[in-house]
Structure formats: structure tokens, C-alpha cells
Design a protein around this motif. Structure first.
Motif, PDB file in Angstrom:
ATOM      1  N   SER A  16       0.809  -1.225   0.000  1.00  0.00           N
ATOM      2  CA  SER A  16       0.000   0.000   0.000  1.00  0.00           C
ATOM      3  C   SER A  16       0.837   1.268   0.000  1.00  0.00           C
ATOM      4  N   LEU A  17       2.161   1.127   0.194  1.00  0.00           N
ATOM      5  CA  LEU A  17       3.026   2.296   0.205  1.00  0.00           C
ATOM      6  C   LEU A  17       3.542   2.606  -1.188  1.00  0.00           C
ATOM      7  N   SER A  18       3.808   3.884  -1.402  1.00  0.00           N
ATOM      8  CA  SER A  18       4.389   4.281  -2.681  1.00  0.00           C
ATOM      9  C   SER A  18       5.866   3.888  -2.710  1.00  0.00           C
ATOM     10  N   SER A  19       6.453   3.945  -3.880  1.00  0.00           N
ATOM     11  CA  SER A  19       7.870   3.579  -4.023  1.00  0.00           C
ATOM     12  C   SER A  19       8.739   4.516  -3.201  1.00  0.00           C
ATOM     13  N   GLN A  20       8.372   5.784  -3.148  1.00  0.00           N
ATOM     14  CA  GLN A  20       9.140   6.742  -2.356  1.00  0.00           C
ATOM     15  C   GLN A  20       9.062   6.410  -0.877  1.00  0.00           C
ATOM     16  N   ASP A  21       7.838   6.018  -0.426  1.00  0.00           N
ATOM     17  CA  ASP A  21       7.678   5.647   0.979  1.00  0.00           C
ATOM     18  C   ASP A  21       8.438   4.364   1.301  1.00  0.00           C
ATOM     19  N   LEU A  22       8.423   3.430   0.368  1.00  0.00           N
ATOM     20  CA  LEU A  22       9.166   2.183   0.572  1.00  0.00           C
ATOM     21  C   LEU A  22      10.654   2.462   0.723  1.00  0.00           C
ATOM     22  N   GLU A  23      11.143   3.397  -0.072  1.00  0.00           N
ATOM     23  CA  GLU A  23      12.554   3.751  -0.003  1.00  0.00           C
ATOM     24  C   GLU A  23      12.890   4.384   1.341  1.00  0.00           C
ATOM     25  N   LEU A  24      11.957   5.231   1.873  1.00  0.00           N
ATOM     26  CA  LEU A  24      12.170   5.859   3.169  1.00  0.00           C
ATOM     27  C   LEU A  24      12.233   4.816   4.274  1.00  0.00           C
ATOM     28  N   VAL A  25      11.297   3.847   4.220  1.00  0.00           N
ATOM     29  CA  VAL A  25      11.267   2.805   5.242  1.00  0.00           C
ATOM     30  C   VAL A  25      12.530   1.948   5.170  1.00  0.00           C
ATOM     31  N   ALA A  26      12.945   1.626   3.956  1.00  0.00           N
ATOM     32  CA  ALA A  26      14.113   0.752   3.791  1.00  0.00           C
ATOM     33  C   ALA A  26      15.388   1.418   4.297  1.00  0.00           C
ATOM     34  N   LYS A  27      15.482   2.734   4.143  1.00  0.00           N
ATOM     35  CA  LYS A  27      16.693   3.451   4.542  1.00  0.00           C
ATOM     36  C   LYS A  27      16.701   3.821   6.032  1.00  0.00           C
ATOM     37  N   GLU A  28      15.543   3.718   6.709  1.00  0.00           N
ATOM     38  CA  GLU A  28      15.455   4.153   8.099  1.00  0.00           C
ATOM     39  C   GLU A  28      16.256   3.226   9.006  1.00  0.00           C
ATOM     40  N   ASP A  29      16.828   3.798  10.042  1.00  0.00           N
ATOM     41  CA  ASP A  29      17.562   3.005  11.017  1.00  0.00           C
ATOM     42  C   ASP A  29      16.582   2.058  11.724  1.00  0.00           C
ATOM     43  N   PRO A  30      16.870   0.770  11.773  1.00  0.00           N
ATOM     44  CA  PRO A  30      15.929  -0.200  12.366  1.00  0.00           C
ATOM     45  C   PRO A  30      15.572   0.117  13.816  1.00  0.00           C
ATOM     46  N   LYS A  31      16.561   0.542  14.582  1.00  0.00           N
ATOM     47  CA  LYS A  31      16.280   0.830  15.989  1.00  0.00           C
ATOM     48  C   LYS A  31      15.330   2.035  16.138  1.00  0.00           C
ATOM     49  N   ALA A  32      15.578   3.096  15.364  1.00  0.00           N
ATOM     50  CA  ALA A  32      14.715   4.273  15.433  1.00  0.00           C
ATOM     51  C   ALA A  32      13.309   3.936  14.959  1.00  0.00           C
ATOM     52  N   LEU A  33      13.227   3.107  13.907  1.00  0.00           N
ATOM     53  CA  LEU A  33      11.914   2.719  13.399  1.00  0.00           C
ATOM     54  C   LEU A  33      11.175   1.835  14.404  1.00  0.00           C
ATOM     55  N   ALA A  34      11.905   0.948  15.083  1.00  0.00           N
ATOM     56  CA  ALA A  34      11.294   0.083  16.095  1.00  0.00           C
ATOM     57  C   ALA A  34      10.731   0.906  17.242  1.00  0.00           C
ATOM     58  N   VAL A  35      11.450   1.933  17.654  1.00  0.00           N
ATOM     59  CA  VAL A  35      10.964   2.807  18.715  1.00  0.00           C
ATOM     60  C   VAL A  35       9.708   3.556  18.266  1.00  0.00           C
ATOM     61  N   ALA A  36       9.716   4.045  17.020  1.00  0.00           N
ATOM     62  CA  ALA A  36       8.570   4.798  16.513  1.00  0.00           C
ATOM     63  C   ALA A  36       7.329   3.925  16.402  1.00  0.00           C
ATOM     64  N   LEU A  37       7.544   2.652  16.033  1.00  0.00           N
ATOM     65  CA  LEU A  37       6.414   1.733  15.876  1.00  0.00           C
ATOM     66  C   LEU A  37       6.081   0.979  17.154  1.00  0.00           C
TER      67      LEU A  37
END
Length: 312
Positions: free
Chosen positions: A252-273
Motif C-alpha cells: 500500500s506504500l508508494s515507491s518513495q515511501d518504501l525507499e524511506l522505510v528501507a533506509k530508516e535506522d531499524p532501531k529508530a523505526l522500532a521505537v517509533a512503531l
């Protein structure tokens, strides 16, 4: 109870409610029915109907029942309909006809009645009205209720022709009616204050919501600026929402959003989610794979196009 707008005689063109009255001369049993809106009008009609020379002043109206002088419009308007009046001219004195007998009232009594024709006799009139119709309690003003409550029980009992016990119960009832009206007034005042407070509070809440909305817009603008200028772009709130709620968010995400998620630091993303690191890395891997597939599609189309052109 008759209600009038004021004690003064009616102005020209002013319409007043007419009160039905019964008139007779002193020492006479013949009565005449008239209607008048004030004492002045009643005196004039009395002179015309009873053939009284107006030069025999003063023309005095007294209650046929007890000889009370009626010289106040407020008192007149409080009297019930069909009240009986005796009309006196000049120096005539009222006489009470009872079984043919005659009882004379001296001039001193007249003076005393004239002095007591204010509040002292008003309660008697209210008591008579109550005696005729007990349900008229609901029509009494608070001043009239208090007037009957303050009257000595013995005097009110004599006026109503009731026992002291019955009159005491009546005065208790009148006090309850007066207390209920006071409570109702206080309740209305409290309700008005409450509604005003709600209205004021509603205006404050509305302003607070507007301020929060403006603050949210400013924060979004700040976040957008940071994402555009930062090398490590943080996914927007809508991306985080899609990652949390969608069973397969990568679709459901756009290619740009997918790229943002893929590049995000896993630890920071885990905290956010609010996820553990393994789940976060799995989602990032799925987003990376979906992004790779989408990037391969244009290349495949280009290769197929090249192959077709070579064959032709």
C-alpha cells in the motif's frame, strides 16, 4: 384575581379590564350591577345610576359587608368580581342592614378604617378570596402569601371561620408554597449560571482546538522541512500508520515511501512503531523487496522493448 397595569386612572384610549360590581344606596336593598376599570369611573357611574347629585361631595364607596372605605385603586383591583358597594354622599354614614336592624358606625370608626385601608385590610381581602376558592393559592403573589403567613393565627381563623388547627395547617401549606417558589427561582438562577458557564467553556474549548490544529500544521511543516533537508529522512506519520494497520504495508506504500522505510535506522523505526527489532527488520526487508520488484519492472519493459525493436 384581577390584574391591572397600575393604580392610576386609565389614560385616554387605554383599554383596561372591567370589574363587575354591585351598587346600592345607604339603607336600601335595591342593587344595580355596573362594570368599571377604576374607582373614578365607578363613582361617576354610581352617581348616574343611583341619581346622586355630584355636588354632594365627597362621594364615598364602602364595602357593603363591613363598611370598609375603598379609596385606593390597588385595593379596588384586588377585590373579587361582583363585590357589593354602598355609595355614600356628603356626610352620610354607613349602616349595615341585618334582619331589618340598623347598626351605625361613628365617624371615629370611619377614620380608623381609612387608616387601616392599606396593608392591614389587604390581607383580609386575600383571605376572603382564599375562603371562596382554596385553589386560588396558586394565583397568589409571593407578597400575598407572606402576608397571610404573617397574620396571627387567631385573626386569620376568625376571618376564615375555621379552627385554629385548620388555619395553622393552612399557614404551613402557604409557607411550603412560598418555599417551593423560592427554590424554583434559585434553581432557575443556577441553571442560567450553568448554561452561561457551558457556553463560555465551549468557546474556550473551541479556541483550544483551533490552537492545537494550528500547532499541528506548524509541526507538520517543520517535520516536512526536516525530511527534505536531512540525509536520514524519518517516515511520516501516515507511513507509520500504514505499517501498523496494514497486513501487508509494503503493497500500500508508494515507491518513495518504501525507499524511506528501507533506509530508516531499524532501531529508530522500532521505537517509533513500538515494535521489537526483529519485526521491524522483517518489515523493512519486505519493503526493500517490494521496492526492488517495482524497480525491475521498468527495466524488464525496457529490455522487452529493445528485444522487439531488434527483431523488427
Amino acid at each position: 384575581m384581577e390584574v391591572a397595569s397600575g393604580p392610576a386612572a386609565p389614560e385616554p384610549g387605554e383599554i383596561r379590564a372591567l370589574k363587575q360590581c354591585l351598587l346600592r344606596r345607604n339603607k336600601s336593598r335595591e342593587q344595580h350591577g355596573v362594570a368599571a376599570s377604576c374607582l373614578k369611573e365607578l363613582r361617576n357611574k354610581a352617581c348616574d345610576i343611583l341619581a346622586i347629585d355630584k355636588s354632594l361631595a365627597p362621594i364615598t364607596l364602602v364595602l357593603a359587608e363591613d363598611g370598609t372605605i375603598v379609596d385606593d385603586d390597588d385595593y379596588f383591583l384586588c377585590l373579587p368580581a361582583n363585590t357589593k358597594f354602598v355609595v355614600l354622599a356628603g356626610n352620610e354614614k354607613w349602616t349595615h342592614n341585618s334582619d331589618g336592624g340598623t347598626a351605625w358606625i361613628t365617624q371615629e370608626s370611619f377614620d380608623r378604617d381609612e387608616t387601616d385601608s392599606g396593608a392591614g385590610l389587604k390581607w383580609k381581602n386575600v383571605a376572603r378570596q382564599l375562603k371562596e376558592d382554596l385553589s386560588s393559592i396558586i394565583l397568589l403573589s409571593e407578597e400575598e402569601l407572606q402576608m397571610l403567613i404573617d397574620v396571627p393565627c387567631s385573626e386569620l381563623a376568625e376571618e376564615l371561620g375555621q379552627s385554629h388547627v385548620a388555619v395553622q395547617g393552612l399557614q404551613n401549606t402557604l409557607q411550603q408554597v412560598l418555599d417551593q417558589r423560592e427554590e424554583a427561582r434559585q434553581s432557575r438562577q443556577l441553571l442560567e449560571l450553568y448554561l452561561r458557564a457551558l457556553e463560555k467553556e465551549g468557546g474556550i474549548l473551541s479556541k483550544q482546538q483551533e490552537s492545537r490544529a494550528d500547532l499541528g500544521d506548524e509541526r507538520d511543516a517543520v517535520d516536512t522541512g526536516i525530511r527534505e533537508s536531512s540525509s536520514e529522512v524519518t517516515p511520516a506519520s501516515q507511513i507509520l500508520l500504514a505499517l501498523k494497520e496494514k497486513p501487508a504495508p509494503e503493497l500500500s506504500l508508494s515507491s518513495q515511501d518504501l525507499e524511506l522505510v528501507a533506509k530508516e535506522d531499524p532501531k529508530a523505526l522500532a521505537v517509533a512503531l513500538n515494535w521489537d527489532i526483529k519485526k521491524t527488520e522483517a518489515v523493512q526487508q519486505a519493503c526493500n523487496q517490494e521496492l526492488s520488484l517495482r524497480l525491475q519492472q521498468p527495466r524488464s519493459m525496457l529490455d522487452l522493448s529493445s528485444l522487439t525493436s531488434d527483431q523488427t
